[in-house]
Design an enzyme around this catalytic site. Structure first.
Site, PDB file in Angstrom:
ATOM      1  N   CYS A   1      27.309  12.890 -55.446  1.00 42.76           N
ATOM      2  CA  CYS A   1      28.650  12.790 -56.051  1.00 42.76           C
ATOM      3  C   CYS A   1      29.538  13.950 -55.616  1.00 42.76           C
ATOM      4  CB  CYS A   1      28.526  12.766 -57.579  1.00 42.76           C
ATOM      5  SG  CYS A   1      27.528  11.410 -58.227  1.00 42.76           S
TER       6      CYS A   1
ATOM      7  N   CYS B   1      25.153  15.779 -59.763  1.00 44.83           N
ATOM      8  CA  CYS B   1      24.659  14.906 -58.701  1.00 44.83           C
ATOM      9  C   CYS B   1      25.130  15.416 -57.331  1.00 44.83           C
ATOM     10  CB  CYS B   1      25.158  13.480 -58.941  1.00 44.83           C
ATOM     11  SG  CYS B   1      24.838  12.348 -57.581  1.00 44.83           S
TER      12      CYS B   1
END
Length: 265
Positions: free
Chosen positions: A55, A52
């Site tokens: 993230c 991600c």
């Protein structure tokens, strides 16, 4: 002598401070085995995935925030949803990264800015009290969410089997899907059979019991019908006998039988 003592004291304080900061920098990794640790004390937990981009951008900020965890009397953790899919189902994680504040078993989703100051303000100023906790029926610690977690684990297992069939055994995609379809039909039939047996065992079919009164009523009705049939038969016989008597008394009647003439001797 005094100068040497002061120098040693300064070195000791620096070393202690370094060790203290070093211990706080480590984010606590949570998984399927130790996630219940967050049910005690106060936590800030991030759900992330290695692939991600958002993230990855939050990673350094989250580590800096974790370094202040001891000063704020809070624990900072992370959950990798790729290695712990059951937890993503248990917490109903639909977007990444997702952050939860946990205190004494109450779960609140953090939806503020993703910077260190906002995280610290959320905890120190107790802004989490302004956020509605997750309702009981969606609580990660509830039975129903445990069932959801099991289904997420099962889906991950099926995905791994699908990948293994294609990569290790060289099956095409449709071949893997066909195997899953056949297995689903067989499992559905077995579960249906088990369910029917359990229902019959718990709620056995009731036997039809005819009461004595109903039997007497049925018998009396049969007797009445028998008497009526006998009466009808008697009336029919009487009518036939009357017809025969009339035909005998009236020889010209067309219904009477004509006698054959005798032959002359």
């Amino acid at each position: 002598m005094a100068r040497g003592g002061v120098t040693c004291l300064i070195i000791f304080v620096v070393i202690c401070g370094f060790l203290n900061v070093k211990g706080q920098k480590d984010v606590i990794l949570l998984n399927e085995d130790n996630w219940r640790d967050m049910l005690k004390d106060e936590w800030m937990v991030e759900f992330y995935a290695p692939w991600c981009p958002a993230c990855k951008g939050l990673q350094d900020t989250w580590k800096q925030f974790a370094s202040w965890g001891t000063d704020m009397s809070i624990k900072v953790g992370q959950v990798d949803v790729t290695s712990s899919p059951g937890l993503s189902g248990r917490f109903m994680v639909t977007a990444l990264p997702t952050i939860f504040h946990v205190k004494n078993g109450e779960f609140r989703q953090y939806k503020g800015s993703r910077d260190k100051e906002s995280f610290m303000s959320f905890v120190v100023e107790k802004k989490w009290q302004q956020v509605e906790p997750v309702p009981y029926w969606k609580s990660p610690n509830s039975i129903q969410m445990s069932i959801v977690s099991t289904f997420f684990k099962l889906s991950q297992t099926l995905r791994l089997i699908h990948t293994k069939l294609m990569e290790d055994f060289g099956l095409p995609t449709w071949g893997s899907y066909l195997i899953f379809a056949i297995a689903t039909i067989i499992m559905g039939a077995l579960l249906g059979l088990i369910l029917v047996c359990m229902i019959d065992l718990i709620y056995p079919p009731k036997q039809v019991v005819v009461s004595t009164k109903e039997k007497k009523k049925a018998k009396s009705s049969d007797d009445e019908l028998g008497d009526e049939d006998i009466k009808d038969d008697l009336l029919d016989d009487a009518e036939e006998s009357e017809k025969e008597a009339k035909t005998r008394s009236n020889p010209n009647s067309p219904s009477a039988k004509k006698r054959k003439p005798r032959r002359a001797d």
